[in-house]
Design a protein around this motif. Structure first.
Motif, PDB file in Angstrom:
ATOM      1  N   VAL B 203      -1.867 -10.370 -21.613  1.00 36.94           N
ATOM      2  CA  VAL B 203      -1.382  -8.974 -22.117  1.00 36.94           C
ATOM      3  C   VAL B 203      -0.417  -8.362 -21.151  1.00 36.94           C
ATOM      4  CG1 VAL B 203      -2.175  -6.810 -22.943  1.00 36.94           C
ATOM      5  CG2 VAL B 203      -3.544  -8.640 -23.363  1.00 36.94           C
ATOM      6  N   ALA B 204       0.871  -7.884 -21.957  1.00 40.37           N
ATOM      7  CA  ALA B 204       1.760  -7.466 -20.839  1.00 40.37           C
ATOM      8  C   ALA B 204       2.773  -6.661 -21.729  1.00 40.37           C
ATOM      9  CB  ALA B 204       2.638  -8.603 -20.346  1.00 40.37           C
ATOM     10  N   PRO B 205       3.425  -5.572 -20.971  1.00 42.44           N
ATOM     11  CA  PRO B 205       4.513  -4.940 -21.643  1.00 42.44           C
ATOM     12  C   PRO B 205       5.717  -5.849 -21.623  1.00 42.44           C
ATOM     13  CG  PRO B 205       4.106  -4.108 -19.379  1.00 42.44           C
ATOM     14  CD  PRO B 205       2.880  -5.051 -19.593  1.00 42.44           C
ATOM     15  N   PRO B 206       6.766  -5.595 -22.473  1.00 42.39           N
ATOM     16  CA  PRO B 206       7.898  -6.329 -22.525  1.00 42.39           C
ATOM     17  C   PRO B 206       8.707  -6.326 -20.959  1.00 42.39           C
ATOM     18  CG  PRO B 206       8.131  -4.695 -24.066  1.00 42.39           C
ATOM     19  CD  PRO B 206       6.956  -4.430 -23.176  1.00 42.39           C
ATOM     20  N   PHE B 207       8.992  -7.845 -20.598  1.00 43.49           N
ATOM     21  CA  PHE B 207       9.582  -8.354 -19.339  1.00 43.49           C
ATOM     22  C   PHE B 207       8.741  -7.979 -18.287  1.00 43.49           C
ATOM     23  CE2 PHE B 207      12.804  -6.918 -22.708  1.00 43.49           C
ATOM     24  CZ  PHE B 207      13.492  -8.219 -22.947  1.00 43.49           C
ATOM     25  N   ASP B 208       7.446  -7.729 -18.570  1.00 47.27           N
ATOM     26  CA  ASP B 208       6.397  -7.362 -17.286  1.00 47.27           C
ATOM     27  C   ASP B 208       6.909  -6.058 -16.612  1.00 47.27           C
ATOM     28  OD1 ASP B 208       4.496  -9.688 -17.989  1.00 47.27           O
ATOM     29  OD2 ASP B 208       6.333 -10.790 -17.291  1.00 47.27           O
ATOM     30  N   GLU B 209       7.898  -5.212 -17.087  1.00 48.04           N
ATOM     31  CA  GLU B 209       8.163  -3.873 -16.376  1.00 48.04           C
ATOM     32  C   GLU B 209       7.510  -2.842 -17.218  1.00 48.04           C
ATOM     33  OE1 GLU B 209      12.245  -3.946 -17.723  1.00 48.04           O
ATOM     34  OE2 GLU B 209      12.814  -5.439 -16.275  1.00 48.04           O
ATOM     35  N   PRO B 210       7.254  -1.742 -16.299  1.00 47.14           N
ATOM     36  CA  PRO B 210       6.649  -0.507 -16.940  1.00 47.14           C
ATOM     37  C   PRO B 210       7.237  -0.321 -18.165  1.00 47.14           C
ATOM     38  CG  PRO B 210       7.440  -0.039 -14.609  1.00 47.14           C
ATOM     39  CD  PRO B 210       8.161  -1.455 -15.072  1.00 47.14           C
ATOM     40  N   PRO B 211       6.447  -0.250 -19.333  1.00 47.53           N
ATOM     41  CA  PRO B 211       6.807  -0.289 -20.734  1.00 47.53           C
ATOM     42  C   PRO B 211       7.486   1.030 -21.057  1.00 47.53           C
ATOM     43  CG  PRO B 211       4.541  -0.055 -20.603  1.00 47.53           C
ATOM     44  CD  PRO B 211       5.020  -0.220 -19.211  1.00 47.53           C
ATOM     45  N   GLN B 212       8.773   1.138 -21.577  1.00 48.17           N
ATOM     46  CA  GLN B 212       9.636   2.162 -21.926  1.00 48.17           C
ATOM     47  C   GLN B 212       8.686   2.896 -23.217  1.00 48.17           C
ATOM     48  OE1 GLN B 212      13.767   1.349 -22.212  1.00 48.17           O
ATOM     49  NE2 GLN B 212      13.716   3.010 -20.797  1.00 48.17           N
ATOM     50  N   ASP B 213       8.212   2.173 -23.941  1.00 46.74           N
ATOM     51  CA  ASP B 213       7.468   2.882 -25.414  1.00 46.74           C
ATOM     52  C   ASP B 213       6.104   3.398 -24.958  1.00 46.74           C
ATOM     53  OD1 ASP B 213       9.616   2.116 -26.632  1.00 46.74           O
ATOM     54  OD2 ASP B 213       8.478   0.002 -27.345  1.00 46.74           O
ATOM     55  N   CYS B 214       5.639   3.243 -23.737  1.00 44.60           N
ATOM     56  CA  CYS B 214       4.272   3.881 -23.741  1.00 44.60           C
ATOM     57  C   CYS B 214       4.300   5.397 -23.297  1.00 44.60           C
ATOM     58  CB  CYS B 214       3.868   3.007 -21.940  1.00 44.60           C
ATOM     59  SG  CYS B 214       1.983   3.561 -21.675  1.00 44.60           S
ATOM     60  N   ILE B 215       3.342   5.708 -23.868  1.00 43.74           N
ATOM     61  CA  ILE B 215       3.357   7.405 -23.687  1.00 43.74           C
ATOM     62  C   ILE B 215       2.025   7.867 -22.909  1.00 43.74           C
ATOM     63  CG2 ILE B 215       4.356   7.789 -25.973  1.00 43.74           C
ATOM     64  CD1 ILE B 215       1.396   7.789 -27.190  1.00 43.74           C
ATOM     65  N   GLY B 216       1.343   6.901 -22.134  1.00 46.02           N
ATOM     66  CA  GLY B 216       0.253   7.200 -21.345  1.00 46.02           C
ATOM     67  C   GLY B 216      -0.911   7.722 -22.201  1.00 46.02           C
ATOM     68  N   CYS B 217      -1.220   7.445 -23.297  1.00 45.20           N
ATOM     69  CA  CYS B 217      -2.488   7.676 -24.062  1.00 45.20           C
ATOM     70  C   CYS B 217      -3.641   6.943 -23.326  1.00 45.20           C
ATOM     71  CB  CYS B 217      -2.357   7.602 -25.673  1.00 45.20           C
ATOM     72  SG  CYS B 217      -2.606   5.995 -25.994  1.00 45.20           S
ATOM     73  N   ALA B 218      -3.292   5.777 -22.735  1.00 47.07           N
ATOM     74  CA  ALA B 218      -4.487   5.080 -22.069  1.00 47.07           C
ATOM     75  C   ALA B 218      -5.642   4.859 -23.274  1.00 47.07           C
ATOM     76  CB  ALA B 218      -5.307   6.165 -21.062  1.00 47.07           C
ATOM     77  N   ALA B 219      -5.252   4.589 -24.446  1.00 50.30           N
ATOM     78  CA  ALA B 219      -6.219   4.277 -25.475  1.00 50.30           C
ATOM     79  C   ALA B 219      -6.660   2.475 -24.988  1.00 50.30           C
ATOM     80  CB  ALA B 219      -5.400   4.146 -26.889  1.00 50.30           C
ATOM     81  N   CYS B 220      -5.554   1.924 -24.478  1.00 48.77           N
ATOM     82  CA  CYS B 220      -5.885   0.524 -24.180  1.00 48.77           C
ATOM     83  C   CYS B 220      -6.944   0.506 -23.143  1.00 48.77           C
ATOM     84  CB  CYS B 220      -4.466  -0.278 -23.761  1.00 48.77           C
ATOM     85  SG  CYS B 220      -3.749   0.833 -22.491  1.00 48.77           S
ATOM     86  N   ALA B 221      -6.846   1.351 -22.275  1.00 50.75           N
ATOM     87  CA  ALA B 221      -7.757   1.160 -20.828  1.00 50.75           C
ATOM     88  C   ALA B 221      -9.237   1.575 -21.498  1.00 50.75           C
ATOM     89  CB  ALA B 221      -7.338   2.034 -19.851  1.00 50.75           C
ATOM     90  N   ARG B 222      -9.229   2.511 -22.638  1.00 53.99           N
ATOM     91  CA  ARG B 222     -10.386   2.964 -22.798  1.00 53.99           C
ATOM     92  C   ARG B 222     -11.265   2.108 -23.544  1.00 53.99           C
ATOM     93  NH1 ARG B 222      -8.868   8.463 -24.909  1.00 53.99           N
ATOM     94  NH2 ARG B 222      -7.655   8.755 -23.120  1.00 53.99           N
ATOM     95  N   VAL B 223     -10.609   1.236 -24.476  1.00 47.35           N
ATOM     96  CA  VAL B 223     -11.182   0.416 -25.466  1.00 47.35           C
ATOM     97  C   VAL B 223     -11.503  -0.895 -24.848  1.00 47.35           C
ATOM     98  CG1 VAL B 223     -10.259   1.327 -27.467  1.00 47.35           C
ATOM     99  CG2 VAL B 223      -8.985  -0.581 -26.371  1.00 47.35           C
TER     100      VAL B 223
END
Lengths: 164, 290
Positions: B203-223
């Motif tokens: 599981v990774a963001p595009p190009f393994d870089e900090p993802p431009q589209d991420c809004i930092g909601c942390a839903a991914c980490a929470r689930v």
């Protein structure tokens, strides 16, 4: 090789701006550039109204796409069952030794890229490899040296001509 | 409708998944890749159960009987003696049909299996337990460093950890269930995906870089069931996917409750909605009440 803005746009606009055309767009870019440049993936995703993450996932999923520039000649060594039985690993190791690269990489001149593919579908002439669009079957280690020598010959000839 | 789970009669509504019904009725089925807010996808397969489908068998039996009756009736018109004969045959067939269809159990993935009438479910049969053990052994082999539910289930099912059978990094935590990706698609901005293929899949963001589209909601980490996604919070900032977001504090209680990017994104999404984003959800409810 990165396409100019107009050329990329021309390529993109062959397709309606919908997600379902991502694969076709990527195939065209791969055809034109020899690989998928990062900038083009980003632009294509924007044009196709697809999240970049999904476009990137697709670009990294398919073997036929490469995210790094590939050599002028792409060597695809068959890794299928028939070739396996016919000692293809010996051919692959020979190629790797001559080109001084591991499978999946491009040599330092940017001339050859060495790849393995699951099957080339030419089992009757196993062990087999493909260089760009040409098939080379019933390989032996000697044959590999001959084939590569010819490619290097053509290259040095072309280089001489371009220098003249 | 009524279904029986582990001998307990349970109420169920059409369209519900077996897992939902079981949990509603206080029967615990282990699962990793399931979240009640997201549609099931049956990735971890841990919620496997055995079902006995009385309904399908009944329907078959009835259909056969009707068929035979129909034939019998048709023959009735021709001659009574024949009809009786046919009836006799029909009865015999009927009993045969039932005898053939001995209760057959099948394995299903309960988070994606829709309930239907008068089914019987076994969530802790010997076979189910055995299969769950195998699944857990494979999962822990793939994610030796997993935290949370996976090691807890391993303990519960007596699965002793990592044997190093696969060529996997020892600190791997992710089981590739894709729950984070689904959460990001539903709640966030589709910033991450399952990328690459085969043994290189991550599981990774595009190009393994900090993802431009991420809004930092942390839903991914929470689930995430195995706590595989790093999310660092302090009073001012949140760092996730190698990207740092300033946190916004609630105007009433003063606790940081969302990232600035998240609120910006919400404003765009909820153009017509009157929502006071200065308050955290808790204080917002209180503020609207008075």
């Amino acid at each position: 090789m990165i396409l100019s803005q107009e050329k990329l746009l021309g390529l993109l606009q062959k397709y309606p701006p919908e997600k379902q055309h991502t694969l076709a767009v990527f195939q065209d870019i791969q055809q034109e550039c020899g690989y998928l440049p990062k900038e083009h993936i980003i632009e294509a995703a924007q044009y196709l109204k697809t999240p970049l993450s999904q476009a990137y996932a697709m670009a990294t999923f398919y073997r036929s796409f490469s995210l790094t520039p590939r050599g002028k000649y792409v060597i695809k060594v068959c890794d299928g069952t028939a070739c396996h039985i016919k000692n293809i690993h010996e051919m692959r190791d020979t190629l790797a030794r001559i080109l001084d690269i591991d499978a999946g990489n491009t040599d330092k001149d940017g001339l050859f890229t060495l790849e393995t593919v699951s099957c080339l579908g030419a089992c009757s002439i196993a062990p087999v490899m493909q260089i760009n669009d040409e098939y080379f079957g019933s390989l032996t280690v000697e044959k590999i040296y001959d084939i590569l020598a010819k490619f290097y010959e053509v290259e040095s000839y072309e280089k001489e001509r371009s220098e003249v | 409708m009524q279904i029986v789970i582990d001998g307990k009669s349970c109420n169920a509504a059409p369209g519900q998944s077996l897992l939902e019904v079981a949990r509603h009725n206080g029967i615990d089925i282990p699962s990793l890749c399931h979240h009640e807010g997201l549609p099931g996808r049956g990735c971890c397969r841990l919620c496997i159960v055995e079902t006995e489908d009385a309904n399908a068998k009944d329907a078959n039996g009835t259909a056969n009987a009707e068929d035979a009756n129909g034939t019998a009736n048709a023959k009735d018109a021709n001659g009574t003696a024949d009809a009786e004969d046919a009836n006799g045959t029909a009865d015999a067939e009927d009993t045969n049909g039932v005898a053939d269809a001995s209760p057959k159990r099948s394995l299903v993935i309960s988070c994606v299996y829709p309930v239907h009438d008068s089914m019987t479910v076994y969530t802790k049969s010997e076979k189910v337990i055995r299969l769950r053990r195998t699944l857990l052994a494979l999962l822990i082999e793939h994610a030796p460093d997993a935290e949370g539910a996976l090691p807890a289930y391993c303990l519960e099912y007596g699965v002793t950890g990592y044997h190093g059978l696969l060529n996997i990094r020892k600190d791997e935590k992710c089981i590739l269930c894709g729950l984070c990706v689904r959460a990001c698609e539903e709640l966030g901005n589709s910033a991450i995906q399952i990328t690459r293929r085969g043994v290189d899949k991550i599981v990774a963001p595009p190009f393994d870089e900090p993802p431009q589209d991420c809004i930092g909601c942390a839903a991914c980490a929470r689930v995430c069931p195995t706590h595989a996604i790093d999310c660092l919070n302090d009073d001012e900032r949140r760092t996730i996917w190698d990207k740092t977001f300033p946190l916004v504090k609630c105007a009433a209680c003063g606790k940081p409750y969302a990232t600035a990017d998240e609120l910006e994104w919400l404003k765009e999404k909820l153009l017509d909605t009157e929502l006071n984003l200065a308050y955290c959800p808790k204080c917002r409810g209180r503020a609207s009440r008075f």
